[in-house]
Motif scaffolding. Structure first.
Motif, PDB file in Angstrom:
ATOM      1  N   GLN A   1     -21.276   7.493   9.468  1.00 28.50           N
ATOM      2  CA  GLN A   1     -22.300   6.476  10.138  1.00 28.50           C
ATOM      3  C   GLN A   1     -22.434   6.645  11.600  1.00 28.50           C
ATOM      4  OE1 GLN A   1     -21.443   2.771   8.236  1.00 28.50           O
ATOM      5  NE2 GLN A   1     -21.601   3.509   6.167  1.00 28.50           N
ATOM      6  N   LYS A   2     -21.591   7.420  12.273  1.00 26.96           N
ATOM      7  CA  LYS A   2     -21.609   7.601  13.584  1.00 26.96           C
ATOM      8  C   LYS A   2     -21.480   6.068  14.388  1.00 26.96           C
ATOM      9  CE  LYS A   2     -24.489  11.779  13.630  1.00 26.96           C
ATOM     10  NZ  LYS A   2     -24.791  11.747  12.337  1.00 26.96           N
ATOM     11  N   CYS A   3     -20.610   5.511  13.931  1.00 28.62           N
ATOM     12  CA  CYS A   3     -20.194   4.041  14.644  1.00 28.62           C
ATOM     13  C   CYS A   3     -18.742   4.018  14.876  1.00 28.62           C
ATOM     14  CB  CYS A   3     -20.135   3.038  13.215  1.00 28.62           C
ATOM     15  SG  CYS A   3     -19.998   1.595  13.829  1.00 28.62           S
ATOM     16  N   ALA A   4     -18.702   4.369  16.352  1.00 24.24           N
ATOM     17  CA  ALA A   4     -17.585   4.403  16.938  1.00 24.24           C
ATOM     18  C   ALA A   4     -17.079   2.948  17.311  1.00 24.24           C
ATOM     19  CB  ALA A   4     -17.455   5.214  18.306  1.00 24.24           C
ATOM     20  N   TYR A   5     -16.002   2.378  16.675  1.00 21.86           N
ATOM     21  CA  TYR A   5     -15.439   1.276  17.000  1.00 21.86           C
ATOM     22  C   TYR A   5     -13.758   1.318  16.799  1.00 21.86           C
ATOM     23  CZ  TYR A   5     -15.358   0.366  12.213  1.00 21.86           C
ATOM     24  OH  TYR A   5     -14.860   0.510  10.470  1.00 21.86           O
ATOM     25  N   GLN A   6     -13.165   0.343  17.328  1.00 19.98           N
ATOM     26  CA  GLN A   6     -11.831   0.111  16.980  1.00 19.98           C
ATOM     27  C   GLN A   6     -11.629  -0.396  15.539  1.00 19.98           C
ATOM     28  OE1 GLN A   6      -9.290   0.922  18.885  1.00 19.98           O
ATOM     29  NE2 GLN A   6      -7.921   0.335  17.421  1.00 19.98           N
ATOM     30  N   ASP A   7     -11.082   0.631  14.591  1.00 22.04           N
ATOM     31  CA  ASP A   7     -10.901   0.183  13.175  1.00 22.04           C
ATOM     32  C   ASP A   7      -9.617  -0.512  13.266  1.00 22.04           C
ATOM     33  OD1 ASP A   7     -11.458   0.034  10.505  1.00 22.04           O
ATOM     34  OD2 ASP A   7     -10.303   2.053  10.246  1.00 22.04           O
TER      35      ASP A   7
ATOM     36  N   LEU B   1       0.732  -1.144   0.120  1.00 25.79           N
ATOM     37  CA  LEU B   1       0.121   0.121  -0.022  1.00 25.79           C
ATOM     38  C   LEU B   1       0.788   1.146   0.047  1.00 25.79           C
ATOM     39  CD1 LEU B   1      -2.765  -1.023   2.362  1.00 25.79           C
ATOM     40  CD2 LEU B   1      -3.225  -0.561  -0.005  1.00 25.79           C
ATOM     41  N   GLY B   2       1.868   1.190   0.603  1.00 18.03           N
ATOM     42  CA  GLY B   2       2.794   2.498   0.943  1.00 18.03           C
ATOM     43  C   GLY B   2       2.115   3.215   1.897  1.00 18.03           C
ATOM     44  N   GLN B   3       3.126   4.251   2.468  1.00 20.08           N
ATOM     45  CA  GLN B   3       2.591   4.884   3.817  1.00 20.08           C
ATOM     46  C   GLN B   3       1.626   5.856   3.390  1.00 20.08           C
ATOM     47  OE1 GLN B   3       6.003   7.206   5.371  1.00 20.08           O
ATOM     48  NE2 GLN B   3       4.972   7.232   7.105  1.00 20.08           N
ATOM     49  N   GLU B   4       1.725   6.790   2.204  1.00 12.62           N
ATOM     50  CA  GLU B   4       0.755   7.587   2.047  1.00 12.62           C
ATOM     51  C   GLU B   4      -0.516   7.122   1.308  1.00 12.62           C
ATOM     52  OE1 GLU B   4       2.023  10.567  -1.093  1.00 12.62           O
ATOM     53  OE2 GLU B   4       4.154  10.684  -0.098  1.00 12.62           O
ATOM     54  N   ARG B   5      -0.747   6.125   0.804  1.00 19.33           N
ATOM     55  CA  ARG B   5      -1.933   5.633   0.243  1.00 19.33           C
ATOM     56  C   ARG B   5      -2.655   4.894   1.698  1.00 19.33           C
ATOM     57  NH1 ARG B   5      -0.350   2.637  -3.595  1.00 19.33           N
ATOM     58  NH2 ARG B   5      -1.167   4.339  -5.263  1.00 19.33           N
ATOM     59  N   LEU B   6      -1.833   4.279   2.688  1.00 22.23           N
ATOM     60  CA  LEU B   6      -2.468   3.784   3.772  1.00 22.23           C
ATOM     61  C   LEU B   6      -3.119   4.782   4.545  1.00 22.23           C
ATOM     62  CD1 LEU B   6      -3.084   1.337   5.900  1.00 22.23           C
ATOM     63  CD2 LEU B   6      -0.743   1.643   6.590  1.00 22.23           C
ATOM     64  N   TYR B   7      -2.025   5.794   4.628  1.00 28.11           N
ATOM     65  CA  TYR B   7      -3.047   7.258   5.594  1.00 28.11           C
ATOM     66  C   TYR B   7      -4.128   7.617   4.773  1.00 28.11           C
ATOM     67  CZ  TYR B   7      -2.895  11.761   7.753  1.00 28.11           C
ATOM     68  OH  TYR B   7      -3.514  12.788   8.456  1.00 28.11           O
ATOM     69  N   GLU B   8      -4.311   7.737   3.567  1.00 27.95           N
ATOM     70  CA  GLU B   8      -5.493   8.166   2.817  1.00 27.95           C
ATOM     71  C   GLU B   8      -6.651   7.096   3.190  1.00 27.95           C
ATOM     72  OE1 GLU B   8      -6.196  11.246   1.516  1.00 27.95           O
ATOM     73  OE2 GLU B   8      -4.164  11.659   2.164  1.00 27.95           O
ATOM     74  N   ILE B   9      -6.227   5.771   3.140  1.00 26.05           N
ATOM     75  CA  ILE B   9      -7.416   4.738   3.250  1.00 26.05           C
ATOM     76  C   ILE B   9      -7.902   5.018   4.681  1.00 26.05           C
ATOM     77  CG2 ILE B   9      -7.659   2.205   3.642  1.00 26.05           C
ATOM     78  CD1 ILE B   9      -5.774   1.889   1.181  1.00 26.05           C
ATOM     79  N   LEU B  10      -6.975   5.124   5.766  1.00 24.43           N
ATOM     80  CA  LEU B  10      -7.443   5.307   7.208  1.00 24.43           C
ATOM     81  C   LEU B  10      -8.126   6.569   7.191  1.00 24.43           C
ATOM     82  CD1 LEU B  10      -4.149   3.877   8.947  1.00 24.43           C
ATOM     83  CD2 LEU B  10      -6.240   2.839   8.510  1.00 24.43           C
ATOM     84  N   LYS B  11      -7.999   7.487   6.795  1.00 22.57           N
ATOM     85  CA  LYS B  11      -8.570   8.860   6.688  1.00 22.57           C
ATOM     86  C   LYS B  11     -10.038   8.759   6.279  1.00 22.57           C
ATOM     87  CE  LYS B  11      -8.303  13.475   5.136  1.00 22.57           C
ATOM     88  NZ  LYS B  11      -7.526  14.319   4.240  1.00 22.57           N
ATOM     89  N   LEU B  12      -9.924   7.881   5.034  1.00 21.25           N
ATOM     90  CA  LEU B  12     -11.504   7.745   4.328  1.00 21.25           C
ATOM     91  C   LEU B  12     -12.277   6.739   5.385  1.00 21.25           C
ATOM     92  CD1 LEU B  12     -13.371   8.031   1.948  1.00 21.25           C
ATOM     93  CD2 LEU B  12     -12.003   6.062   1.035  1.00 21.25           C
ATOM     94  N   ARG B  13     -11.679   5.689   6.122  1.00 17.92           N
ATOM     95  CA  ARG B  13     -12.581   4.811   6.627  1.00 17.92           C
ATOM     96  C   ARG B  13     -12.786   5.679   7.839  1.00 17.92           C
ATOM     97  NH1 ARG B  13      -8.640  -0.594   6.571  1.00 17.92           N
ATOM     98  NH2 ARG B  13      -8.740  -0.327   8.832  1.00 17.92           N
ATOM     99  N   LEU B  14     -12.089   6.384   8.615  1.00 15.56           N
ATOM    100  CA  LEU B  14     -12.743   7.063   9.529  1.00 15.56           C
ATOM    101  C   LEU B  14     -13.904   8.148   9.172  1.00 15.56           C
ATOM    102  CD1 LEU B  14      -9.464   8.023  11.549  1.00 15.56           C
ATOM    103  CD2 LEU B  14     -11.145   6.656  12.515  1.00 15.56           C
ATOM    104  N   GLU B  15     -13.570   8.727   8.165  1.00 17.01           N
ATOM    105  CA  GLU B  15     -14.700   9.832   7.444  1.00 17.01           C
ATOM    106  C   GLU B  15     -15.956   9.080   7.399  1.00 17.01           C
ATOM    107  OE1 GLU B  15     -13.266  11.500   4.185  1.00 17.01           O
ATOM    108  OE2 GLU B  15     -11.686  12.845   5.142  1.00 17.01           O
ATOM    109  N   VAL B  16     -15.922   7.781   6.636  1.00 10.72           N
ATOM    110  CA  VAL B  16     -17.131   7.053   6.450  1.00 10.72           C
ATOM    111  C   VAL B  16     -17.812   6.463   7.620  1.00 10.72           C
ATOM    112  CG1 VAL B  16     -18.157   5.199   5.045  1.00 10.72           C
ATOM    113  CG2 VAL B  16     -16.721   6.735   4.076  1.00 10.72           C
ATOM    114  N   PHE B  17     -17.093   5.617   8.331  1.00 13.04           N
ATOM    115  CA  PHE B  17     -17.600   4.891   9.593  1.00 13.04           C
ATOM    116  C   PHE B  17     -17.934   5.796  10.840  1.00 13.04           C
ATOM    117  CE2 PHE B  17     -15.427   1.435   6.803  1.00 13.04           C
ATOM    118  CZ  PHE B  17     -16.767   0.932   6.362  1.00 13.04           C
ATOM    119  N   VAL B  18     -16.848   6.253  11.172  1.00  9.07           N
ATOM    120  CA  VAL B  18     -16.876   7.014  12.603  1.00  9.07           C
ATOM    121  C   VAL B  18     -17.868   8.353  12.413  1.00  9.07           C
ATOM    122  CG1 VAL B  18     -15.597   8.189  14.410  1.00  9.07           C
ATOM    123  CG2 VAL B  18     -14.846   6.043  13.362  1.00  9.07           C
ATOM    124  N   VAL B  19     -17.389   9.071  11.409  1.00  2.38           N
ATOM    125  CA  VAL B  19     -18.238  10.297  11.249  1.00  2.38           C
ATOM    126  C   VAL B  19     -19.411  10.306  10.581  1.00  2.38           C
ATOM    127  CG1 VAL B  19     -17.877  12.820  10.113  1.00  2.38           C
ATOM    128  CG2 VAL B  19     -15.869  11.655  11.010  1.00  2.38           C
TER     129      VAL B  19
END
Length: 68
Positions: free
Chosen positions: A31-37, A11-29
């Motif tokens: 969908q208001k689903c707070a969980y250990q991603d 994945l590489g560092q930059e792509r992984l960072y973008e993926i984690l950012k996107l996952r937080l935006e979608v699931f936590v923000v």
């Protein structure tokens, strides 16, 4: 949209960072689903990444049933 499949180590560092950012935006923000991603499953998963204009716009990860 260009779809690429990555192993975790590719994945590489930059792509992984973008993926984690996107996952937080979608699931936590959105969908208001707070969980250990970060659950130590990413290393075993295949990562499907959809990109347009060098920006990630779609993402999913695939796990074998035995790894879920």
């Amino acid at each position: 949209m260009k779809i690429t499949v990555f192993k975790y180590q590719d994945l590489g560092q930059e792509r992984l960072y973008e993926i984690l950012k996107l996952r937080l935006e979608v699931f936590v923000v959105e969908q208001k689903c707070a969980y250990q991603d970060l659950d130590n499953k990413d290393e075993k998963a295949l990562h499907l990444v959809g990109e347009e204009n060098n920006k990630i716009i779609a993402y999913t990860c695939l796990l074998y049933t035995s790894d879920a």
